[in-house]
Scaffold this active site. Structure first.
Site, PDB file in Angstrom:
ATOM      1  N   ASP A  32       0.845  -1.192   0.000  1.00 57.94           N
ATOM      2  CA  ASP A  32       0.000   0.000   0.000  1.00 57.94           C
ATOM      3  C   ASP A  32       0.886   1.250   0.000  1.00 57.94           C
ATOM      4  O   ASP A  32       1.886   1.288   0.724  1.00 57.94           O
ATOM      5  CB  ASP A  32      -0.905  -0.013   1.234  1.00 57.94           C
ATOM      6  N   SER A  93     -12.091   3.177  -0.901  1.00 61.78           N
ATOM      7  CA  SER A  93     -11.774   4.359  -1.707  1.00 61.78           C
ATOM      8  C   SER A  93     -11.388   4.003  -3.141  1.00 61.78           C
ATOM      9  O   SER A  93     -11.459   4.853  -4.022  1.00 61.78           O
ATOM     10  CB  SER A  93     -10.662   5.180  -1.054  1.00 61.78           C
ATOM     11  N   VAL A  94     -10.975   2.771  -3.378  1.00 67.29           N
ATOM     12  CA  VAL A  94     -10.712   2.283  -4.734  1.00 67.29           C
ATOM     13  C   VAL A  94     -11.733   1.185  -4.991  1.00 67.29           C
ATOM     14  O   VAL A  94     -11.784   0.192  -4.252  1.00 67.29           O
ATOM     15  CB  VAL A  94      -9.270   1.746  -4.883  1.00 67.29           C
ATOM     16  N   HIS A  98     -10.449  -5.476  -2.832  1.00 73.29           N
ATOM     17  CA  HIS A  98      -9.106  -5.710  -2.313  1.00 73.29           C
ATOM     18  C   HIS A  98      -9.166  -6.057  -0.836  1.00 73.29           C
ATOM     19  O   HIS A  98     -10.052  -5.617  -0.111  1.00 73.29           O
ATOM     20  CB  HIS A  98      -8.177  -4.514  -2.556  1.00 73.29           C
TER      21      HIS A  98
END
Length: 112
Positions: A32, A93-94, A98
């Site tokens: 990250d 946020s994406v 994930h």
């Protein structure tokens, strides 16, 4: 968002740079860029799935969690947390599914 616009799809396809620690046909694992722990890895499916609630094939989850377990063992991580945020209200946020793998510091509960 289409998969052609997706940041994580571009990382999975090696079109954008990332600190990739593992890649196979099903998943990509990378560090990250805004780590929340000394070890903060993101485990993504290589094919676009926007969120956990969009998963139609349970093999997607099996691949993600199998890879998470393997990478934790490879990095000799004894204590770690796996997190999936589903939706903006949960902190996603994406919008490409994930799993966060966090380790290397004491992690408090509850997390939010």
């Amino acid at each position: 968002m289409s998969s052609s616009d997706c940041l994580f799809c571009k990382i999975a396809a090696a079109e954008l740079p990332a600190d990739v620690v593992y890649r196979d046909d099903a998943v990509t694992i990378f560090r990250d860029i805004h780590p929340q722990a000394p070890t903060h890895l993101l485990i993504i499916p290589n094919r676009h799935v926007a969120s956990a609630s969009q998963v139609a094939d349970p093999q997607v989850f099996a691949s993600l969690f199998s890879a998470a377990t393997a990478i934790a063992q490879d990095h000799a991580l004894r204590d770690y947390r796996l997190v999936i945020n589903n939706g903006a209200g949960a902190g996603q946020s994406v919008f490409h599914l994930h799993v966060h793998l966090l380790s290397g510091r004491a992690l408090q509960w509850p997390p939010g």
